[in-house]
Motif scaffolding. Structure first.
Motif, PDB file in Angstrom:
ATOM      1  N   ALA A 180     -38.672 -16.148 -18.129  1.00 53.68           N
ATOM      2  CA  ALA A 180     -38.176 -16.385 -16.544  1.00 53.68           C
ATOM      3  C   ALA A 180     -37.992 -15.169 -15.601  1.00 53.68           C
ATOM      4  O   ALA A 180     -37.127 -14.220 -16.033  1.00 53.68           O
ATOM      5  CB  ALA A 180     -36.859 -17.296 -16.471  1.00 53.68           C
TER       6      ALA A 180
ATOM      7  N   LYS B 116     -33.209 -20.107 -12.023  1.00 53.03           N
ATOM      8  CA  LYS B 116     -33.789 -20.693 -10.973  1.00 53.03           C
ATOM      9  C   LYS B 116     -35.416 -20.232 -11.363  1.00 53.03           C
ATOM     10  O   LYS B 116     -35.683 -19.300 -12.001  1.00 53.03           O
ATOM     11  CB  LYS B 116     -33.717 -20.109  -9.591  1.00 53.03           C
ATOM     12  N   GLY B 117     -36.244 -21.173 -11.023  1.00 51.47           N
ATOM     13  CA  GLY B 117     -37.747 -21.061 -11.266  1.00 51.47           C
ATOM     14  C   GLY B 117     -37.986 -21.730 -12.696  1.00 51.47           C
ATOM     15  O   GLY B 117     -37.121 -22.108 -13.390  1.00 51.47           O
ATOM     16  N   ARG B 118     -39.193 -21.769 -12.938  1.00 45.18           N
ATOM     17  CA  ARG B 118     -39.469 -22.246 -14.241  1.00 45.18           C
ATOM     18  C   ARG B 118     -39.519 -21.544 -15.516  1.00 45.18           C
ATOM     19  O   ARG B 118     -39.826 -20.203 -15.608  1.00 45.18           O
ATOM     20  CB  ARG B 118     -41.225 -22.864 -14.332  1.00 45.18           C
ATOM     21  N   ILE B 119     -38.880 -22.067 -16.548  1.00 44.82           N
ATOM     22  CA  ILE B 119     -38.804 -21.155 -17.783  1.00 44.82           C
ATOM     23  C   ILE B 119     -40.167 -21.306 -18.801  1.00 44.82           C
ATOM     24  O   ILE B 119     -40.412 -22.484 -19.018  1.00 44.82           O
ATOM     25  CB  ILE B 119     -37.768 -21.556 -18.657  1.00 44.82           C
ATOM     26  N   SER B 120     -40.893 -20.377 -18.899  1.00 39.11           N
ATOM     27  CA  SER B 120     -42.413 -20.766 -19.461  1.00 39.11           C
ATOM     28  C   SER B 120     -42.724 -19.276 -20.489  1.00 39.11           C
ATOM     29  O   SER B 120     -41.940 -18.667 -20.517  1.00 39.11           O
ATOM     30  CB  SER B 120     -43.294 -20.750 -18.540  1.00 39.11           C
TER      31      SER B 120
ATOM     32  N   TYR C  47     -37.097 -14.437 -11.437  1.00 39.77           N
ATOM     33  CA  TYR C  47     -36.881 -15.022 -10.176  1.00 39.77           C
ATOM     34  C   TYR C  47     -36.223 -14.164  -9.270  1.00 39.77           C
ATOM     35  O   TYR C  47     -35.493 -13.117  -9.478  1.00 39.77           O
ATOM     36  CB  TYR C  47     -35.766 -16.449 -10.336  1.00 39.77           C
TER      37      TYR C  47
END
Length: 257
Positions: free
Chosen positions: A101, A162-166, A103
């Motif tokens: 992640a 915040k933001g996408r965990i990928s 951000y």
């Protein structure tokens, strides 16, 4: 005769002096981060140095630590043991990590000259598409993977990411590492970008196809005398000297004659 020649030289120097003074005043306006001066350079790549100030929305809080700031960014790293390919008992495993992640905030923040009112007239910085060098690390925490029957510290940071965990969750997870950086109000920064006028406000943005560069904690003092200032003062001194000397010599010549 010499007096007349000096007066003619002063007349020739007058427009050059005016041009030199105007150039220096424009350069000084840019250095003092005056919005009107920066607006004249709209679309040009400039480096501006000043002090951070709250943006239109005021001071913001960082996502993980809740620190008051004008800009913040965070990253989550997953530390793991890679899969043992040969399967031998004597194989040495080395831990690895992946970023899962990342951000950075995109709220506008203000930039003013050193000593200026941080709530007064400001230019703004749009940190979207920015690269920062040297922001303050305000949080670094390791959270281990839960183990059966072992009490672990609650991971209260994960919901704040915040933001996408990928990412590819390969191998055996060891722990997660949270890191967060901030730029606080009142810090010296150098910003390299392109001024643009947006809704009546001057905003420094990333150049087309490039990155906005933000460098905190730099010296805001000029390292040398600006060339335009030297040019303007030299022309002014030469014009004044020619005018005064020419007038005096001409007056003396007329009185003697």
């Amino acid at each position: 005769m010499i007096g007349s020649a000096l007066l003619v030289a002063a007349v020739v120097l007058l427009p050059l002096t005016v041009i030199g003074l105007r150039r220096w005043l424009r350069q000084r306006g840019v250095a003092r981060l005056r919005p009107a001066a920066l607006a004249l350079h709209e679309g040009e790549r400039l480096t501006s140095t000043g002090v951070t100030a709250p943006g239109p929305q005021g001071t913001v809080s960082s996502g993980l630590a809740g620190t008051d700031c004008v800009w913040h960014g965070h990253e989550v790293l997953r530390h793991y043991w890679p899969l043992n390919r040969d399967g031998g008992d004597s194989a040495v495993r080395e831990r690895a990590c992946d970023s899962i992640a990342d951000y950075t905030s995109e709220d506008l923040f203000g930039l003013v000259a050193e000593g200026a009112d941080t709530e007064g007239e400001r230019v703004f910085v749009d940190p979207a598409d920015c690269e920062q060098r040297g922001a303050e690390l305000c949080l670094q925490r390791l959270v281990g993977r839960p183990q059966p029957g072992v009490a672990t510290v609650a991971d209260d940071l994960l919901p704040r990411v915040k933001g996408r965990i990928s990412g590819i969750f390969r191998g055996e997870t060891i722990e997660f590492e949270y890191r967060e950086w901030v730029i606080r109000p009142g810090r010296n920064v150098r910003v390299t970008g392109v001024p643009t006028v947006r809704d009546g406000q001057v905003v420094i943005t990333a150049p087309e196809g490039g990155k906005l560069l933000i460098e905190p904690d730099v010296d805001t003092q000029a390292v040398r005398t600006p060339p335009r200032r030297t040019e303007a003062f030299s022309l002014t001194a030469a014009f004044t000297a020619c005018t005064v000397a020419g007038a005096v010599l001409l007056a003396l010549g007329l009185s003697v004659g």
